[in-house]
Design a protein around this motif. Structure first.
Motif, PDB file in Angstrom:
ATOM      1  N   PHE A  57       0.840  -1.202   0.000  1.00 22.57           N
ATOM      2  CA  PHE A  57       0.000   0.000   0.000  1.00 22.57           C
ATOM      3  C   PHE A  57       0.876   1.255   0.000  1.00 22.57           C
ATOM      4  CE2 PHE A  57      -3.805  -2.433   1.641  1.00 22.57           C
ATOM      5  CZ  PHE A  57      -4.615  -2.135   0.544  1.00 22.57           C
ATOM      6  N   TYR A  58       1.962   1.231   0.750  1.00 25.04           N
ATOM      7  CA  TYR A  58       2.896   2.362   0.769  1.00 25.04           C
ATOM      8  C   TYR A  58       3.423   2.643  -0.641  1.00 25.04           C
ATOM      9  CZ  TYR A  58       7.206   4.988   1.443  1.00 25.04           C
ATOM     10  OH  TYR A  58       8.210   5.917   1.334  1.00 25.04           O
ATOM     11  N   LEU A  59       3.880   1.606  -1.330  1.00 35.46           N
ATOM     12  CA  LEU A  59       4.409   1.785  -2.685  1.00 35.46           C
ATOM     13  C   LEU A  59       3.325   2.221  -3.664  1.00 35.46           C
ATOM     14  CD1 LEU A  59       6.801  -1.285  -2.981  1.00 35.46           C
ATOM     15  CD2 LEU A  59       7.426   1.114  -2.667  1.00 35.46           C
ATOM     16  N   THR A  60       2.088   1.822  -3.400  1.00 40.89           N
ATOM     17  CA  THR A  60       0.982   2.171  -4.294  1.00 40.89           C
ATOM     18  C   THR A  60       0.637   3.652  -4.203  1.00 40.89           C
ATOM     19  OG1 THR A  60       0.070  -0.055  -4.066  1.00 40.89           O
ATOM     20  CG2 THR A  60      -1.414   1.631  -4.878  1.00 40.89           C
ATOM     21  N   PHE A  61       0.639   4.183  -3.005  1.00 44.59           N
ATOM     22  CA  PHE A  61       0.140   5.538  -2.801  1.00 44.59           C
ATOM     23  C   PHE A  61       1.222   6.583  -2.540  1.00 44.59           C
ATOM     24  CE2 PHE A  61      -3.400   2.750  -1.590  1.00 44.59           C
ATOM     25  CZ  PHE A  61      -4.348   3.212  -2.490  1.00 44.59           C
ATOM     26  N   ASN A  62       2.475   6.198  -2.594  1.00 45.06           N
ATOM     27  CA  ASN A  62       3.568   7.110  -2.305  1.00 45.06           C
ATOM     28  C   ASN A  62       4.476   7.215  -3.523  1.00 45.06           C
ATOM     29  OD1 ASN A  62       5.910   8.371  -1.281  1.00 45.06           O
ATOM     30  ND2 ASN A  62       5.438   7.631   0.763  1.00 45.06           N
ATOM     31  N   ASP A  63       4.888   8.420  -3.842  1.00 45.78           N
ATOM     32  CA  ASP A  63       5.775   8.621  -4.987  1.00 45.78           C
ATOM     33  C   ASP A  63       7.205   8.171  -4.713  1.00 45.78           C
ATOM     34  OD1 ASP A  63       3.805   9.599  -6.651  1.00 45.78           O
ATOM     35  OD2 ASP A  63       4.156  11.685  -6.085  1.00 45.78           O
ATOM     36  N   LYS A  64       7.600   8.096  -3.446  1.00 46.22           N
ATOM     37  CA  LYS A  64       8.946   7.652  -3.104  1.00 46.22           C
ATOM     38  C   LYS A  64       9.005   6.133  -3.212  1.00 46.22           C
ATOM     39  CE  LYS A  64       9.792  11.484   0.001  1.00 46.22           C
ATOM     40  NZ  LYS A  64      10.051  11.893   1.365  1.00 46.22           N
ATOM     41  N   LYS A  65       9.893   5.650  -4.052  1.00 47.94           N
ATOM     42  CA  LYS A  65      10.026   4.212  -4.266  1.00 47.94           C
ATOM     43  C   LYS A  65      11.332   3.720  -3.656  1.00 47.94           C
ATOM     44  CE  LYS A  65       6.301   4.355  -6.623  1.00 47.94           C
ATOM     45  NZ  LYS A  65       5.167   4.621  -5.821  1.00 47.94           N
ATOM     46  N   ASN A  66      11.231   2.717  -2.828  1.00 54.80           N
ATOM     47  CA  ASN A  66      12.393   2.175  -2.139  1.00 54.80           C
ATOM     48  C   ASN A  66      12.711   0.792  -2.727  1.00 54.80           C
ATOM     49  OD1 ASN A  66      14.123   0.880  -0.312  1.00 54.80           O
ATOM     50  ND2 ASN A  66      13.338   2.123   1.377  1.00 54.80           N
ATOM     51  N   PRO A  67      13.854   0.638  -3.404  1.00 54.25           N
ATOM     52  CA  PRO A  67      14.194  -0.653  -4.012  1.00 54.25           C
ATOM     53  C   PRO A  67      14.307  -1.789  -2.995  1.00 54.25           C
ATOM     54  CG  PRO A  67      15.786   1.032  -4.659  1.00 54.25           C
ATOM     55  CD  PRO A  67      14.837   1.661  -3.704  1.00 54.25           C
ATOM     56  N   GLY A 109       6.484 -10.772 -11.313  1.00 52.69           N
ATOM     57  CA  GLY A 109       6.776 -10.215 -12.628  1.00 52.69           C
ATOM     58  C   GLY A 109       6.549  -8.715 -12.685  1.00 52.69           C
ATOM     59  N   TYR A 110       5.455  -8.260 -12.071  1.00 60.53           N
ATOM     60  CA  TYR A 110       5.176  -6.824 -12.033  1.00 60.53           C
ATOM     61  C   TYR A 110       6.319  -6.068 -11.358  1.00 60.53           C
ATOM     62  CZ  TYR A 110       3.350  -2.301 -10.706  1.00 60.53           C
ATOM     63  OH  TYR A 110       3.214  -0.948 -10.520  1.00 60.53           O
ATOM     64  N   TRP A 111       6.738  -6.536 -10.181  1.00 56.69           N
ATOM     65  CA  TRP A 111       7.763  -5.809  -9.427  1.00 56.69           C
ATOM     66  C   TRP A 111       9.128  -5.881 -10.107  1.00 56.69           C
ATOM     67  CZ3 TRP A 111       6.049  -2.212  -6.604  1.00 56.69           C
ATOM     68  CH2 TRP A 111       4.827  -2.346  -5.956  1.00 56.69           C
ATOM     69  N   LEU A 112       9.428  -7.000 -10.750  1.00 59.25           N
ATOM     70  CA  LEU A 112      10.685  -7.077 -11.513  1.00 59.25           C
ATOM     71  C   LEU A 112      10.658  -6.092 -12.685  1.00 59.25           C
ATOM     72  CD1 LEU A 112      11.268 -10.931 -11.477  1.00 59.25           C
ATOM     73  CD2 LEU A 112      12.709  -9.186 -10.383  1.00 59.25           C
ATOM     74  N   TYR A 113       9.524  -6.028 -13.359  1.00 58.58           N
ATOM     75  CA  TYR A 113       9.361  -5.067 -14.454  1.00 58.58           C
ATOM     76  C   TYR A 113       9.470  -3.639 -13.920  1.00 58.58           C
ATOM     77  CZ  TYR A 113       7.163  -2.342 -18.132  1.00 58.58           C
ATOM     78  OH  TYR A 113       6.897  -1.391 -19.086  1.00 58.58           O
ATOM     79  N   PHE A 114       8.827  -3.382 -12.794  1.00 58.90           N
ATOM     80  CA  PHE A 114       8.867  -2.065 -12.180  1.00 58.90           C
ATOM     81  C   PHE A 114      10.305  -1.656 -11.860  1.00 58.90           C
ATOM     82  CE2 PHE A 114       8.627   0.841  -8.573  1.00 58.90           C
ATOM     83  CZ  PHE A 114       7.712   1.775  -9.028  1.00 58.90           C
ATOM     84  N   LEU A 115      11.073  -2.588 -11.314  1.00 58.26           N
ATOM     85  CA  LEU A 115      12.484  -2.297 -11.021  1.00 58.26           C
ATOM     86  C   LEU A 115      13.276  -2.022 -12.289  1.00 58.26           C
ATOM     87  CD1 LEU A 115      13.700  -4.700  -8.184  1.00 58.26           C
ATOM     88  CD2 LEU A 115      13.482  -2.219  -8.107  1.00 58.26           C
ATOM     89  N   SER A 116      13.015  -2.784 -13.350  1.00 57.60           N
ATOM     90  CA  SER A 116      13.774  -2.591 -14.594  1.00 57.60           C
ATOM     91  C   SER A 116      13.441  -1.254 -15.239  1.00 57.60           C
ATOM     92  CB  SER A 116      13.503  -3.737 -15.569  1.00 57.60           C
ATOM     93  OG  SER A 116      12.192  -3.671 -16.078  1.00 57.60           O
ATOM     94  N   ILE A 117      12.193  -0.847 -15.189  1.00 57.80           N
ATOM     95  CA  ILE A 117      11.802   0.460 -15.728  1.00 57.80           C
ATOM     96  C   ILE A 117      12.418   1.568 -14.893  1.00 57.80           C
ATOM     97  CG2 ILE A 117       9.817   2.018 -16.031  1.00 57.80           C
ATOM     98  CD1 ILE A 117      10.016  -0.147 -18.134  1.00 57.80           C
ATOM     99  N   ARG A 118      12.432   1.375 -13.627  1.00 63.34           N
ATOM    100  CA  ARG A 118      12.977   2.370 -12.678  1.00 63.34           C
ATOM    101  C   ARG A 118      14.469   2.596 -12.946  1.00 63.34           C
ATOM    102  NH1 ARG A 118      12.499   5.993  -9.055  1.00 63.34           N
ATOM    103  NH2 ARG A 118      13.210   5.717  -6.945  1.00 63.34           N
ATOM    104  N   LYS A 119      15.197   1.546 -13.263  1.00 59.28           N
ATOM    105  CA  LYS A 119      16.642   1.679 -13.495  1.00 59.28           C
ATOM    106  C   LYS A 119      16.927   2.395 -14.821  1.00 59.28           C
ATOM    107  CE  LYS A 119      18.297  -2.079 -10.680  1.00 59.28           C
ATOM    108  NZ  LYS A 119      19.086  -3.269 -10.601  1.00 59.28           N
ATOM    109  N   ILE A 120      16.035   2.223 -15.776  1.00 58.07           N
ATOM    110  CA  ILE A 120      16.245   2.829 -17.096  1.00 58.07           C
ATOM    111  C   ILE A 120      16.122   4.343 -17.001  1.00 58.07           C
ATOM    112  CG2 ILE A 120      15.261   3.043 -19.412  1.00 58.07           C
ATOM    113  CD1 ILE A 120      14.546   0.053 -19.204  1.00 58.07           C
ATOM    114  N   ARG A 121      15.207   4.815 -16.175  1.00 53.28           N
ATOM    115  CA  ARG A 121      14.954   6.266 -16.091  1.00 53.28           C
ATOM    116  C   ARG A 121      15.977   6.982 -15.323  1.00 53.28           C
ATOM    117  NH1 ARG A 121       8.457   6.265 -15.278  1.00 53.28           N
ATOM    118  NH2 ARG A 121       8.022   5.284 -17.241  1.00 53.28           N
TER     119      ARG A 121
END
Length: 121
Positions: A57-67, A109-121
Motif C-alpha cells: 500500500f505504501y508503494l501504491t500511494f507514495n511517490d517515493k520508491k524504495n528498491p 513479474g510486475y515488481w521485476l518489471y517495475f524495477l527494470s523500468i525504474r533503473k532505465i529512467r
C-alpha cells in the motif's frame, strides 16, 4: 494521490484478504484450501503477510520508491510461489494453492518489471 497503481493495489488487497480470512473464519478457509493439521502455522503465516500489505500500500500511494522494499516484496512472492508448488507436488496442499502460485508469479513479474523500468529512467 498522483499515481494510483491498480496492480499493486490489487496485490495489497489480495494479501490483506488472504491474511485476514483464516484469522476471522478458519472453517471457511479450510473448506476452500483443505484440512490442515497445524492451524497455528496458518495463523502465523497470516500475521506475517500483514506487513507486506502495508509495504505494498505504501508503494501504491507514495511517490517515493524504495528498491529494498520492492526486493523484499519480490522475495516474498518467490517464497510463496515455491512453497505453493513444492507442497502441492508433494501432496500436502490442494490445487487451490496453484491459483495462488499463479498470482505470486504475476506479482513478482510486475515488481521485476517495475524495477527494470525504474533503473532505465
Amino acid at each position: 494521490m498522483k499515481k494510483f497503481k491498480i496492480f499493486p493495489c490489487f496485490q495489497a488487497i489480495y494479501y490483506l484478504f488472504t491474511s485476514i480470512w483464516p484469522l476471522i473464519h478458519m472453517k471457511s478457509f479450510l473448506m476452500i484450501t483443505g484440512e490442515k493439521t497445524d492451524l497455528w502455522l496458518v495463523k502465523t503465516v497470516s500475521v506475517l503477510l500483514l506487513p507486506y500489505c502495508v509495504l505494498i500500500f505504501y508503494l501504491t500511494f507514495n511517490d517515493k520508491k524504495n528498491p529494498v522494499i520492492i526486493l523484499s516484496i519480490i522475495v516474498c512472492c518467490l517464497g510463496l510461489f515455491i512453497i505453493d508448488i513444492y507442497y502441492y507436488l508433494n501432496g500436502v496442499i490442494n490445487g487451490s494453492f496453484l491459483i495462488d502460485a499463479g498470482f505470486q508469479l504475476l506479482f513478482m513479474g510486475y515488481w521485476l518489471y517495475f524495477l527494470s523500468i525504474r533503473k532505465i529512467r
